[in-house]
Design a protein around this motif. Sequence first.
Motif, mmCIF file in Angstrom:
data_model
loop_
_atom_site.group_PDB
_atom_site.id
_atom_site.type_symbol
_atom_site.label_atom_id
_atom_site.label_comp_id
_atom_site.label_asym_id
_atom_site.label_seq_id
_atom_site.Cartn_x
_atom_site.Cartn_y
_atom_site.Cartn_z
ATOM 1 N N LEU A 107 33.387 42.580 32.153
ATOM 2 C CA LEU A 107 32.364 43.119 31.258
ATOM 3 C C LEU A 107 31.508 44.155 31.983
ATOM 4 O O LEU A 107 31.216 45.233 31.450
ATOM 5 C CB LEU A 107 31.496 41.967 30.746
ATOM 6 C CG LEU A 107 30.505 42.270 29.623
ATOM 7 C CD1 LEU A 107 31.232 42.548 28.320
ATOM 8 C CD2 LEU A 107 29.538 41.103 29.447
ATOM 9 N N LEU A 108 31.109 43.830 33.207
ATOM 10 C CA LEU A 108 30.279 44.743 33.992
ATOM 11 C C LEU A 108 31.058 45.992 34.391
ATOM 12 O O LEU A 108 30.541 47.110 34.327
ATOM 13 C CB LEU A 108 29.749 44.030 35.239
ATOM 14 C CG LEU A 108 28.762 42.888 34.991
ATOM 15 C CD1 LEU A 108 28.506 42.109 36.278
ATOM 16 C CD2 LEU A 108 27.448 43.416 34.429
ATOM 17 N N GLU A 109 32.286 45.796 34.807
ATOM 18 C CA GLU A 109 33.098 46.934 35.226
ATOM 19 C C GLU A 109 33.303 47.915 34.071
ATOM 20 O O GLU A 109 33.178 49.142 34.251
ATOM 21 C CB GLU A 109 34.444 46.448 35.744
ATOM 22 C CG GLU A 109 35.338 47.572 36.229
ATOM 23 C CD GLU A 109 36.709 47.078 36.639
ATOM 24 O OE1 GLU A 109 37.657 47.883 36.589
ATOM 25 O OE2 GLU A 109 36.831 45.898 37.003
ATOM 26 N N GLU A 110 33.583 47.393 32.878
ATOM 27 C CA GLU A 110 33.769 48.263 31.724
ATOM 28 C C GLU A 110 32.470 48.963 31.331
ATOM 29 O O GLU A 110 32.504 49.996 30.663
ATOM 30 C CB GLU A 110 34.302 47.447 30.547
ATOM 31 C CG GLU A 110 35.738 46.962 30.751
ATOM 32 C CD GLU A 110 36.227 46.083 29.606
ATOM 33 O OE1 GLU A 110 35.376 45.623 28.809
ATOM 34 O OE2 GLU A 110 37.450 45.851 29.522
ATOM 35 N N GLY A 111 31.339 48.399 31.730
ATOM 36 C CA GLY A 111 30.055 49.024 31.456
ATOM 37 C C GLY A 111 29.629 50.038 32.500
ATOM 38 O O GLY A 111 28.489 50.526 32.471
#
Length: 459
Positions: A44-48
């Motif tokens: 989730l963080l990486e995609e953000g």
Amino acid sequence: MLAQQAVLLVGGLSNKLFPLTSPSTPKALLNVGNQPLISFPVKLLEEGGIKDIFLICPGESIASKIHTWTKSYSGHAHLEVRCVPEDKDSADALRSVVPELKGKAFILISGDLVGDVSVKAISISHFINSALITAVLVPRRLSPASTTKPGKAPKNVDYVGLDPKHRQLLFFKSSPESRQDVLRLPPNAVQTLGQLEIRTDFTDVHLYIFDRQTVTELLDHRPQMTSIKQDLVPYMVNHQRRLQQLLSPLQPAGSLSPVQSAKDSTTISDSLPPAPNLLAHPVMGVDAVLSGSIPSIPCHAYMAAKDCYCARANNLHAYADVNREVVASVHADRLLDAKLNAKHGNYVHEGVQLGSKTTVASACMVGRGSSLGDKCSVKRSVLGANCRLGGNVKIINSVLMDGVIVDDGCHVQNSIVCNGAHLQERCSLKDTAVGPDYVVTEGSEHREATLAKSRLASF
């Protein structure tokens, strides 16, 4: 500039997840949809667009296991594992890494959050509103843990105070263990807007964007803060009005010299209560005034879109629900690294052996190396890798972890069976949790039970 760093609170052993967790399998490494729980918030963080993620672990043993997991990580973010003492709560864990954070804001996320909410959208919203904190809220799920008799206040819920447009977070109090009979509201919250909705149908999912300098000041000057959700967030929300009132007389920002600003900041700080407070450090007041970045919505409530999935696997009931929900077709494509069997609408690994007249319904998952005997039925369930089912076994609304053995004629409903457990012939389980390597004896029936070798310490 959007946030580029994040702090992920990994967590360890949990009484709420007993008997699932063990020294060999901390919460973060429990499988959800047959992949480690920790992989969901990291993805989730990486995609953000987050480039650096601090993984805060309680104790050296868990830190070592998470470090081993990071070796298999193939994403683009830089992961750094940090160890804190096992007896430290979330705010103390955050203190350990705050000095190394950079930029105006950072993200904090719980390691048990599973979802596809847009971190980038939350970050943009945070900066548009010049917020000190942005908290993500989702509709509350009904659960046995919050059910009470009619007319009684709900338990284990978040009390959220919102403005009529549901953009500003005006009050926050969590009741994780006991029912709240009386809520004391900050008068300024009501006086400022005239309307304040207290809601219990929203849940704070422990995904925040914080103004870095504000949090640094608070954690530095309020050592009594130990919990992010119980102490830090409520303090920031419930004191935001006083902060704005104290800063507003100093506008316009450009009209003050640095010397005058420092003097006025000290006066502001002295006017607050004796306890350490948001403007206890003069520099903070100076920077806020000179930059003209006084928050327009200091505590922002970000409502996750209705088509997003966002839930925490932080207790047995939630863990079972999340496992089943992530393999449902509406969410699976965004959440899982698995290939859907388009014909049957399920996720059955290509190497799985299925016996004669055995059926695996849609929205189910069966992991690699598993085998199912004749006349088995699997509905709304997730089976891990290397599971072995005998003949005439029925699995309904359940989660079987890796290496589970289920002998002939067993029925399992609404239950969780941990790694290496063995269900002998004709066992019947309903609403039951079975711990790792536990042997359920032949022909036994269990309802609303916990079967485990021993109770483990919690984090």
